[in-house]
Design a protein around this motif. Sequence first.
Motif, PDB file in Angstrom:
ATOM      1  N   ARG B 384      25.938  -8.308   0.419  1.00 33.08           N
ATOM      2  CA  ARG B 384      25.532  -9.391   0.875  1.00 33.08           C
ATOM      3  C   ARG B 384      25.063  -9.545   2.293  1.00 33.08           C
ATOM      4  O   ARG B 384      24.144 -10.164   2.708  1.00 33.08           O
ATOM      5  CB  ARG B 384      26.615 -10.448   0.775  1.00 33.08           C
ATOM      6  N   GLN B 385      25.941  -8.755   3.102  1.00 29.74           N
ATOM      7  CA  GLN B 385      25.480  -8.658   4.538  1.00 29.74           C
ATOM      8  C   GLN B 385      24.030  -7.967   4.781  1.00 29.74           C
ATOM      9  O   GLN B 385      23.382  -8.335   5.481  1.00 29.74           O
ATOM     10  CB  GLN B 385      26.272  -7.724   5.228  1.00 29.74           C
ATOM     11  N   GLY B 387      21.701  -8.010   2.641  1.00 33.29           N
ATOM     12  CA  GLY B 387      20.553  -8.807   1.672  1.00 33.29           C
ATOM     13  C   GLY B 387      20.173  -8.103   0.377  1.00 33.29           C
ATOM     14  O   GLY B 387      19.170  -8.151  -0.022  1.00 33.29           O
ATOM     15  N   SER B 389      21.068  -6.447  -3.741  1.00 33.73           N
ATOM     16  CA  SER B 389      21.614  -6.774  -4.917  1.00 33.73           C
ATOM     17  C   SER B 389      22.905  -5.961  -4.984  1.00 33.73           C
ATOM     18  O   SER B 389      23.069  -4.757  -4.745  1.00 33.73           O
ATOM     19  CB  SER B 389      20.939  -6.473  -5.980  1.00 33.73           C
ATOM     20  N   ASP B 738      26.509 -19.720  -0.206  1.00 34.88           N
ATOM     21  CA  ASP B 738      25.474 -20.402   0.152  1.00 34.88           C
ATOM     22  C   ASP B 738      26.058 -21.624   0.823  1.00 34.88           C
ATOM     23  O   ASP B 738      25.343 -22.447   1.431  1.00 34.88           O
ATOM     24  CB  ASP B 738      24.613 -21.134  -1.116  1.00 34.88           C
TER      25      ASP B 738
END
Lengths: 263, 765
Positions: B384-385, B387, B389, B738
Amino acid sequence: MYNFDLIRPSTLEEAVKALGQDEAQALGGGQTLIPTLKQRLAMPETLVSLSGIDAIKGVCVHDDGRLSIGGGTTHATVAREAAAHYPGLAALAASIGDPAVRARGTIGGSLANNDPSACYPAAALGSGATIVTNAREIAADDYFQGMFTTALDDGEIITEVRFPVPEAAAYQKFEQPASRFALVGVFVARYADGVRVAVTGASEEGVFRWSEAEAALSSNFAADALKDLSVPADGMIGDLHGTPDYRAHLVKVLTGRAVAAAS
Amino acid sequence: MSKFGISQPIKRVEDVRFLNGTGRYMDDTAPEGALRAYVFRSPVAHGEITTLDVADARAADGVHAVLTAAELDAAGVRNQMDAAVVKNRDGSRGAAPPRPILAIDRVRYVGEPVALIVAETLAQAKDAAELIELDVEDLPVWTTLAPGGEAIHPEAPENLAYDWAFGDAEQTEKVFAGAAHRVSLEIDDNRIIVNSMEPRGCWARWDGARMHVSFSGQGVWGLRDQIARNLGLDKGAVHVTTPDVGGGFGMKGFAYPEYFAVAEAARQTGRPVHWMADRSESMLSDNGGRDLVSVAEAAFDEDYKLIGYRVHTTSNLGAYNSGFGQNIQSELALKVLTGTYDVQDVFFAVKGIYTNTVQVDAYRGAGRPEAIYVLERLMDHAARQFGLSPWALRQKNFIPADAFPYVSASGETYDVGDFGRVLSRAEKEADLDGFKARRADSGAAGKLRGIGLCYYIESILGDPSETTKLEFTDTGKVRLYAGTQSNGQGHETVYAQILNEFTGIPMDAVEFVQGDSDLIAKGGGTGGSRSVTTQGTSIKATSSRLIENFTPFVAEELDAAPEEIDFEDGNFHARGTNKFIGLMDAAQAARDKGRDDLLVCEAETKLPGRSYPNGAHVCEVEIDPETGQTEVVRYTVVDDFGVLMNPTLAEGQVHGGVVQGLGQAIMENAAYDADGQLLTGTFMDYAMPRAIDTPFITFHSEPVPSTANPLGMKGCGEAGTVGAMAAVGNAVQDALWDRGIRRVDMPFTPLRVWSWLNRADMAAE
C-alpha cells in the motif's frame, strides 16, 4: 445454586399467596433468574413458578383493537401469534435471544426484570402499552423506573400486557457482539395521534423515550426528519462494547433505520 | 486405489458417538462414588496472604479434605509446576520463578488456586469454600504489556522474564541503512480465551499402590512423569489416561495445578476424586493465547525486492511460566519468521513480560500464526505504501519454485513449495477480477468493502517420532494403538484409512486405542499439526513390517517360496498360481497354529524432516460505516497440504481453523481491568464467533507433495488459523484505507472500527 423450595401454583390466587411469603421470588421462564442462581448470585428461599398458570398465557385481540398478551406468554408464542395483528411486535419477539430462550422466556418475566438491554421494554414503552397486574393497571410511561427497576410492588404479578396497535412500527437492534443483547435497540411506532420512539440498551436509566425524535417524526415520518437531531452522550452506558458516544450515535442511526423499516 | 484408503473423503466414524450422545468425555468416565473437588481461587490479582483459615471448611457437612500449600508440604508433595525457559541473548537463562500447585504465601493472578475442597457433593464443596477465610494484603498490580511495575517475582526485576533474540542485528541494520525503501508497522495481537467446548477436568484414584489419573488433555506421558515426580511416586506407579476430549487447541497440552492437587486428594482420602471446571472457572484459569505487540520493519531494494526484515516483539506470559510459555513467541514463532519470502538478513528480538493475569501459552498454531500475522500485515502495508498490488509484491518476493530445498533465515529447511502457482490459483478461485464490481455493489448499499490476502506457511512441530502397535484380537478385530491423542480431529477415521491402504484391513475391524500410559509405552500426543503425519508414517512402517512378518508363514500355508509371495489389496498371493489368502484369514490361521508372535506388530518411525503446509487465504469484508460492524462476506482458501489423507477432514480442519482466526480478528478479546480482574469472564462479555458470523469457506487443494515424509502429506491442523488472522486484517485495512485509516488492529469490533472512522472523519473536517 443454593437450595430453594419450588412452588408451582396453577392459579393466580395461589401464586399471589405464595409470593407473600418471606424471601419468595417469582420465576417466569427463568432465562435470567436460573443463570443467576446457578452462579450463586441470588439465594431466594422459595421460587414460585408461574409457568403452570394457564390464565396468564396467550395472545388475543380486544374488541377495541388492542392486542392483549398474557404475562406468561413465551416469546415464541408472541412471534407466532401476534404476527398477523402487530407484525412489528412479533418481529421483535422473534429476534430475542435464540430458539431456546424464546421457547422459555416470557413477556411478563422480561418486563418485570427490566434489564436495560432487553428488547420488550422498548416495545412496551414505544407502544404506550398498559401493564396489567393482579392488583392494577400501569401505563408503560409510569412503569419503567430505571435499570432493573419498575413500578411493581413485591409479589405483584404481570398478568397481561395490552398493546394499542400502531399504523406502522419497527424495531431495530444492534447486537452486543458477545451477549447478542441489544447494545442499542430502538422501537418506533406511528399512531394516528403521533409517533413514539423508545430506546433500550443505551441509557443508564434503562429504557427511555426520545421525545425530540418523536416530535420530528410526528410531523414528518421519514429518517430524514432526524438529520438535525442528536442524542447527548451524557447518561449513556459506557462499557467494553460501547462508549457513551457510540451508543448515542447508534440511537440516531437505528431510529432512522427503524423509521425506514416501518415506512 | 482402495475405496476406503488414502485420499478418500470418508465420513468420520467417531462422529456417530459424538453426535448421538454416547461419546465418553471427562464427566462420563468419573468412577462411581467419586468425591467432588472444588477449587478455591484467589479473588485478587496480587498480594501477600496474611490469613488462610480452612478449619470451618474442613468441618463442614460432607467435606473429606481441604488441601492448601501447607497440606501439600506436610504430605511431602513437591508444590511446583514444571516449565521450559528460553536462553536470553546474553547467554543466561530466562527467569524460572517457581509456580506452585497451590499458592504459597502470595497470590499473583485472579483465579490462582489457593485451596482444594473435596466433599461428597459439589454443592457441599462449594458451601465449604464459602467458609474459607482468606485475607490478602494487596500489592500493586501490573497488567501492562511492557517492562515495569512492582516485580511479581524476585527473579524477574521490571517483570522482564526473558530477553531473547535471533539473527545478526548489525548486518541487518546495515541492510536497512542501505535500502531503497523501508516500511515499519506496529501490530497488536489481542489476547484470547481458548474456550474449548469441553472445559478442563480430571479424576484420580489411588488403590494404595498405584495412582490412576484421567484428564482431558493432549497426551498422557508428560503428565504421568510430572505426577510421579511431584507426588514422589515411581513412574510405574502412575497410570494416566485420557477419554474423548472436546477440544484442546494447545490449551490442554500442558499440566495444570488441579491435576496434582486432585491426585493428592485421592491419595489422602482413599476415595476417587473428580474435578470438572465450569465455564467461568475455565475462562479464569485456562492458559490464554496470543497477547503480544510487535514492531515490524522491512527493507526493500529499488526493485521492491525484500532484503531485510526486523521484528521486535513484547509477549505477555501471565503471572508465571506455563509449560511452554516462554518458547511460543520466541523459538516457535521463529520457525516461520520470514514466511514464504526469500530474505536472509533478519533480526528478531522478543521480550517476555510477567503480568498479574493467568498464564499465556500455546493456542492453535502456537507462535506461527503470530509470526505470519506480523509478516503478512507488514507485506500488505508495504504494498500500500509503495502503491503496488499486494498480490504482485508477494509474487515478486516468493522463494522461487526451483530453489527447494530452501534453508530459510531461521534455519528451517523447506522441502518443497510452489507458492506462485498456489497464489495464481487463489487469484482465480477468489475471483479477484470481480472484486471491483463487488466493491461497487457494496458501496451502492452504503457499505465499505475490502479484500485481504494472506500467504502463510506453517512448520509442523512436535515430536517427529511415533510408534504404532497392531494387535489381532480373538474376536476378529485389529487393535491399533496410537501415541497421538485425538481432541476431536478425526484420528480414528484417518488412521483406519491409512491402515486400510497398506494392509487391506477393513475399517470396521479396527479398534482404536489411545490415551493410556499403561497400554501404550510412549507417544507424542497431539500438537503442532503432527498427528496424522507422524502416526500415519508409523502406521505405514508397521504395516510393512506386519506383511513382512507374515510372509514366511503365508508361504508355507500356500506351498510357495517366501520370495514368490506378493501382497496386494489385503491379500497374499503366490505368484503364478491362483492361491491367495487375505490378511485377516492369515491372522486366524496363525492363531490356530499357535503363532501368537505374528499377531502383534509394532514399529517406531521418526520423520526425516518437517513439512511446510502453505497457502493463500483471501477474505472479503463489508463494513457498515454507520455502525462500524464488520462482516466477513467471502472467504477463499487455496492450500498446499501435499497429498490429502482425507479431503473432508482436511477441509474440516481448515473451516475450524479459519473460524478461530476470524473469531479473534473480528470479536474475541480477553480484557482485564487495572486491578487484574477479568472483564470478559462469561460469554455475556467474551464474544465467540457463531455460524451466522462466518461465510461459506471455499477450500481448494493445490498440492506439492512433501518429500519429508513417505506419505507426501503436510499437517493441516493449525493452517486455517495461521492464514485467517492476516487475511481478515488486511481486508479490513483495505476497506478503510480510502477513508484515511492507516493502522487497524484486532479485534475489529464495531466500537473500535466506528471509533477509527469517527476520528478519521473528524480529522478530515
